[in-house]
Design an enzyme around this catalytic site. Structure first.
Site, PDB file in Angstrom:
ATOM      1  N   HIS A   1       2.370  -9.594 -16.192  1.00  0.00           N
ATOM      2  CA  HIS A   1       3.370  -8.507 -16.195  1.00  0.00           C
ATOM      3  C   HIS A   1       2.922  -7.330 -15.326  1.00  0.00           C
ATOM      4  CE1 HIS A   1       5.117 -10.503 -19.807  1.00  0.00           C
ATOM      5  NE2 HIS A   1       3.848 -10.725 -20.080  1.00  0.00           N
TER       6      HIS A   1
ATOM      7  N   SER B   1       2.912   4.146  11.464  1.00  0.00           N
ATOM      8  CA  SER B   1       4.225   4.741  11.278  1.00  0.00           C
ATOM      9  C   SER B   1       4.513   5.630  12.473  1.00  0.00           C
ATOM     10  CB  SER B   1       4.229   5.562   9.992  1.00  0.00           C
ATOM     11  OG  SER B   1       5.199   6.572  10.071  1.00  0.00           O
TER      12      SER B   1
ATOM     13  N   LYS C   1      -0.455   6.604   8.130  1.00  0.00           N
ATOM     14  CA  LYS C   1       0.005   5.337   7.543  1.00  0.00           C
ATOM     15  C   LYS C   1      -0.553   4.110   8.259  1.00  0.00           C
ATOM     16  CE  LYS C   1       3.033   4.458   4.933  1.00  0.00           C
ATOM     17  NZ  LYS C   1       4.475   4.630   4.986  1.00  0.00           N
TER      18      LYS C   1
ATOM     19  N   GLU D   1       4.707  -8.055   4.740  1.00  0.00           N
ATOM     20  CA  GLU D   1       6.115  -7.798   4.394  1.00  0.00           C
ATOM     21  C   GLU D   1       7.031  -8.781   5.115  1.00  0.00           C
ATOM     22  OE1 GLU D   1       6.615  -3.622   5.220  1.00  0.00           O
ATOM     23  OE2 GLU D   1       4.919  -3.147   3.942  1.00  0.00           O
TER      24      GLU D   1
END
Ligand code: ARG
Length: 467
Positions: free
Chosen positions: A165, A286, A292, A299
């Site tokens: 979980h 970024s 970043k 992804e």
């Protein structure tokens, strides 16, 4: 070809096929722009077919040699980019045959299609093409698995929280986490190898749907083209695309595994977790926030799984209602398959690169381990002292509650407090509070103990090397 305007005029009173094709229809019908990538498979199939024609007495030896020579020249043109597509070339089969006849003359070139239809030809080409690609994808997958096995073996010391979980559950080894994903990929490898025999079924010789009347030697064709078996029913052979559906399903399932692996790694690479760092080679910056470093590779691996599954769902809808044998709907098998094979091939290589170059941060993994994650071990401790598990679970739960109430870790509870919870606790309860020990105790097959990690790696390597 008639101009669009000519066509429109003629269409008003033109009878069936009296005019030229609507240019839009020509474009709509044409598959050459994507099926040209099967040019080598098509030529291979045609050369083999010419040998069957020779054996059946349709071609003489000189004609068969001439056809082979011509086809090899056509192949060269494709390979070096000099093949000139003609306006009427509908697909790779018509394009190759047209060019062959230009090179060797229509008298001989025109004999090649005897006893053959584009229906058995295209089904054969697709299978030849996919057999090759399947071997390539298999290699990419075994490469990825090998990298995972090596990492798991070398980084066996790192202990981290295992999650259910997405809540901290029990300590495990980082290797165990990595190998849990490798197990999925190893099953994918097995499935990929297993389905090969259903790709490798020869349609050629089935002609349009009813077989050929020239007694073409299909066993000769099978051997020439390295197929494992011969399609037993001509109607089935020209229309069966299950090998494509199955491949798309395979790709969808494999990409599902890829997506879940990517998701784990994305989470572990956040500052909040900090368990792993993705290498620069697979990250991007970024455009606005200089600090970043984004795990774009992961992804995309996660994102592309949706695209692959979409192709499977779309293709199953395409084939579900078509009547027996060949219908042009089947031309719609190519783009989803090509796209999936490309996507999967790229995904496997990127995943291999990501896994090979990421770094793990064992200190952060260790920092994330908290003593409450050993509550199960406290219960196990009491079980060994003869207390029924249901009761030990309760006692251990109370120790967690007590620590919480006191604002300390369970390992900080005093001996008196332990004895208050159960008189079975003695000084050795302190030995429980060691994450390494906890993991090492789980040494049955499938557990995260060192020996079992090694066993997993060994079994995995055997599966990789199995053929
Ligand atoms: N380009 C076609 C396809 O990919 C080849 C088969 C055409 N057959 C036919 N009967 N029109 O399906």
């Amino acid at each position: 070809m008639a101009s669009e305007q000519d066509f429109t005029k003629r269409k008003l009173w033109g009878g069936r096929f009296t005019g030229s094709t609507d240019p839009l229809m020509h474009e709509f019908n044409q598959s050459l722009k994507y099926d040209k990538r099967m040019y080598a498979a098509d030529i291979k199939g045609s050369i083999a077919f010419s040998k069957a024609l020779l054996k059946a007495g349709i071609l003489n030896e000189q004609e068969q040699k001439e056809i082979t020579r011509g086809l090899k020249l056509v192949e060269q043109e494709w390979a070096n980019g000099t093949f000139k597509i003609a306006a009427d070339d509908e697909d790779i089969h018509t394009a190759n045959e047209r060019r062959l006849s230009e090179i060797i003359g229509k008298d001989i070139g025109g004999k090649l299609h005897t006893g053959r239809s584009r229906n058995d030809q295209v089904a054969t080409d697709m299978r030849i093409w996919l057999m090759d690609e399947t071997k390539t994808v298999e290699k990419y997958l075994t490469d990825l698995l090998s990298v995972m096995a090596t990492r798991a073996e070398t980084e066996v010391d790192a202990v981290m929280p295992g999650y259910t979980h997405l809540q901290r559950a029990q300590p495990v080894r980082w290797s165990h986490v990595l190998l849990s994903h490798a197990q999925s990929f190893a099953n994918d490898l097995e499935r990929l190898r297993e389905q090969y025999k259903r790709i490798s079924v020869l349609p050629l010789g089935s002609a349009a749907l009813a077989g050929n009347p020239y007694g073409l030697d299909r066993e000769l064709l099978r051997q020439e083209l390295n197929f494992e078996s011969i399609g037993e029913n001509s109607m089935h052979a020209v229309a069966d695309r299950d090998f494509i559906t199955e491949w798309l399903f395979w790709a969808s399932l494999m990409m599902n595994h890829m997506s879940r692996l990517a998701e784990d790694l994305i989470i572990y690479s956040t500052a909040e977790f900090g368990f792993i760092t993705c290498s620069d080679a697979y990250s991007t910056g970024s455009s606005i926030m200089p600090q970043k470093k984004n795990p774009d590779s992961l992804e995309l691996l996660r994102g592309k799984s949706g695209r692959v599954f979409g192709q499977l769902a779309g293709f199953m809808m395409t084939v579900k209602g078509i009547p027996s044998t060949y219908n042009k709907d089947l031309q719609e098998d190519k783009e989803p398959l090509f796209d999936c094979v490309d996507t999967v091939g790229a995904a496997l290589r990127i995943a291999e690169g990501v896994i090979a170059t990421l770094t793990i941060n064992p200190e952060n993994m260790a920092k994330a381990l908290t003593m409450d994650m050993l509550a199960t071990d406290i219960a196990d401790y009491l079980v060994r002292k003869g207390v029924p598990f249901r009761e030990t679970h309760h006692i251990s739960g109370r120790s967690v509650a007590l620590a919480e109430q006191k604002g300390c870790q369970i390992s900080d509870l005093s001996m008196d407090e332990w004895r208050e919870l159960s008189d079975k606790f003695t000084d050795d309860v302190m030995d429980v509070f060691n994450f390494e020990n906890s993991v090492e105790k789980r040494n049955a097959i499938g557990g995260p103990a060192r020996v079992m990690i090694q066993r997993q790696v060994d079994v995995l390597r055997k599966r990789i090397n199995q053929q």
